[in-house]
Design a protein around this motif. Structure first.
Motif, PDB file in Angstrom:
ATOM      1  N   VAL A  74       0.845  -1.200   0.000  1.00  0.00           N
ATOM      2  CA  VAL A  74       0.000   0.000   0.000  1.00  0.00           C
ATOM      3  C   VAL A  74       0.877   1.246   0.000  1.00  0.00           C
ATOM      4  CG1 VAL A  74      -1.762   1.288   1.276  1.00  0.00           C
ATOM      5  CG2 VAL A  74      -1.871  -1.218   1.154  1.00  0.00           C
ATOM      6  N   ARG A  75       1.957   1.208   0.758  1.00  0.00           N
ATOM      7  CA  ARG A  75       2.892   2.336   0.800  1.00  0.00           C
ATOM      8  C   ARG A  75       3.446   2.627  -0.604  1.00  0.00           C
ATOM      9  NH1 ARG A  75       4.610   4.697   5.239  1.00  0.00           N
ATOM     10  NH2 ARG A  75       4.032   2.966   6.583  1.00  0.00           N
ATOM     11  N   LEU A  76       3.728   1.578  -1.381  1.00  0.00           N
ATOM     12  CA  LEU A  76       4.220   1.762  -2.747  1.00  0.00           C
ATOM     13  C   LEU A  76       3.178   2.482  -3.597  1.00  0.00           C
ATOM     14  CD1 LEU A  76       6.291   1.260  -5.011  1.00  0.00           C
ATOM     15  CD2 LEU A  76       5.185  -0.966  -5.373  1.00  0.00           C
ATOM     16  N   ARG A  77       1.919   2.092  -3.476  1.00  0.00           N
ATOM     17  CA  ARG A  77       0.844   2.742  -4.236  1.00  0.00           C
ATOM     18  C   ARG A  77       0.704   4.213  -3.848  1.00  0.00           C
ATOM     19  NH1 ARG A  77      -3.650  -1.433  -2.863  1.00  0.00           N
ATOM     20  NH2 ARG A  77      -2.023  -2.739  -2.024  1.00  0.00           N
ATOM     21  N   ALA A 107       1.706   9.957  -5.179  1.00  0.00           N
ATOM     22  CA  ALA A 107       2.351  11.243  -4.869  1.00  0.00           C
ATOM     23  C   ALA A 107       3.258  11.704  -5.999  1.00  0.00           C
ATOM     24  CB  ALA A 107       3.136  11.136  -3.566  1.00  0.00           C
ATOM     25  N   GLN A 108       3.784  10.751  -6.774  1.00  0.00           N
ATOM     26  CA  GLN A 108       4.662  11.094  -7.897  1.00  0.00           C
ATOM     27  C   GLN A 108       3.895  11.647  -9.094  1.00  0.00           C
ATOM     28  OE1 GLN A 108       6.576   7.299  -8.615  1.00  0.00           O
ATOM     29  NE2 GLN A 108       8.455   7.992  -7.599  1.00  0.00           N
ATOM     30  N   ASP A 109       2.566  11.519  -9.086  1.00  0.00           N
ATOM     31  CA  ASP A 109       1.738  11.976 -10.210  1.00  0.00           C
ATOM     32  C   ASP A 109       2.256  11.384 -11.520  1.00  0.00           C
ATOM     33  OD1 ASP A 109      -0.455  13.311 -11.240  1.00  0.00           O
ATOM     34  OD2 ASP A 109       0.663  15.154 -11.588  1.00  0.00           O
ATOM     35  N   ARG A 110       2.403  10.072 -11.534  1.00  0.00           N
ATOM     36  CA  ARG A 110       2.962   9.352 -12.676  1.00  0.00           C
ATOM     37  C   ARG A 110       2.104   9.531 -13.930  1.00  0.00           C
ATOM     38  NH1 ARG A 110       6.304   4.982 -10.640  1.00  0.00           N
ATOM     39  NH2 ARG A 110       5.733   3.719 -12.417  1.00  0.00           N
ATOM     40  N   GLU A 111       2.764   9.562 -15.080  1.00  0.00           N
ATOM     41  CA  GLU A 111       2.040   9.721 -16.355  1.00  0.00           C
ATOM     42  C   GLU A 111       1.590   8.393 -16.930  1.00  0.00           C
ATOM     43  OE1 GLU A 111       3.338  12.440 -19.203  1.00  0.00           O
ATOM     44  OE2 GLU A 111       4.032  13.903 -17.749  1.00  0.00           O
ATOM     45  N   THR A 112       2.252   7.309 -16.559  1.00  0.00           N
ATOM     46  CA  THR A 112       1.874   5.986 -17.062  1.00  0.00           C
ATOM     47  C   THR A 112       1.619   5.056 -15.875  1.00  0.00           C
ATOM     48  OG1 THR A 112       4.199   5.290 -17.207  1.00  0.00           O
ATOM     49  CG2 THR A 112       3.211   6.227 -19.196  1.00  0.00           C
ATOM     50  N   PRO A 113       0.712   4.115 -16.024  1.00  0.00           N
ATOM     51  CA  PRO A 113       0.409   3.183 -14.929  1.00  0.00           C
ATOM     52  C   PRO A 113       1.601   2.285 -14.617  1.00  0.00           C
ATOM     53  CG  PRO A 113      -1.314   3.117 -16.611  1.00  0.00           C
ATOM     54  CD  PRO A 113      -0.185   3.907 -17.174  1.00  0.00           C
ATOM     55  N   HIS A 114       1.723   1.932 -13.353  1.00  0.00           N
ATOM     56  CA  HIS A 114       2.706   0.949 -12.908  1.00  0.00           C
ATOM     57  C   HIS A 114       2.211  -0.438 -13.328  1.00  0.00           C
ATOM     58  CE1 HIS A 114       5.515  -1.104 -10.233  1.00  0.00           C
ATOM     59  NE2 HIS A 114       4.502  -1.862  -9.866  1.00  0.00           N
ATOM     60  N   LEU A 115       3.092  -1.246 -13.845  1.00  0.00           N
ATOM     61  CA  LEU A 115       2.755  -2.618 -14.232  1.00  0.00           C
ATOM     62  C   LEU A 115       3.754  -3.550 -13.563  1.00  0.00           C
ATOM     63  CD1 LEU A 115       2.157  -2.047 -18.054  1.00  0.00           C
ATOM     64  CD2 LEU A 115       0.455  -2.101 -16.244  1.00  0.00           C
TER      65      LEU A 115
END
Length: 106
Positions: A89-92, A97-105
């Motif tokens: 959950v901490r990773l999510r 918080a990083q406001d990523r442009e692409t989803p983590h896979l």
């Protein structure tokens, strides 16, 4: 998930049931799997956890506890280091918080 609903409809419904808030889905934060995140339930069932995390925004409703939740509140990110949060959950939360442009896979 109920028969006849999409995954996104399920997310919207579950958020409403558990928090009292109506949301709309705005994106996908990521798909998270961790072979080390294994949950053993008291009835003997054992599961390897995975998670699809959607992004959303509140459109209406009032935050409230339901029969599916014991406590519902907003938490300031500065509190994260002072409360127990599972590493997955901490990773999510970190990715959000990083406001990523692409989803983590992964």
């Amino acid at each position: 998930m109920e028969i006849g609903e999409t995954l996104q409809q399920c997310v919207v419904r579950e958020v409403k049931e558990e928090t009292g808030l109506d949301i709309e889905i705005t994106g996908l934060l990521g798909i998270y799997t961790d072979p080390n995140h294994v949950i053993a339930y008291s009835d003997g069932e054992v599961r390897q956890e995975f998670n699809l995390t959607y992004l959303g925004r509140i459109v209406s409703g009032n935050i409230t506890v339901s029969d599916e939740s014991s406590e519902v509140r907003f938490i300031d990110p500065t509190e994260f280091d002072h409360i127990p949060i599972h590493d997955t959950v901490r990773l999510r939360l970190h990715h959000h918080a990083q406001d990523r442009e692409t989803p983590h896979l992964g």
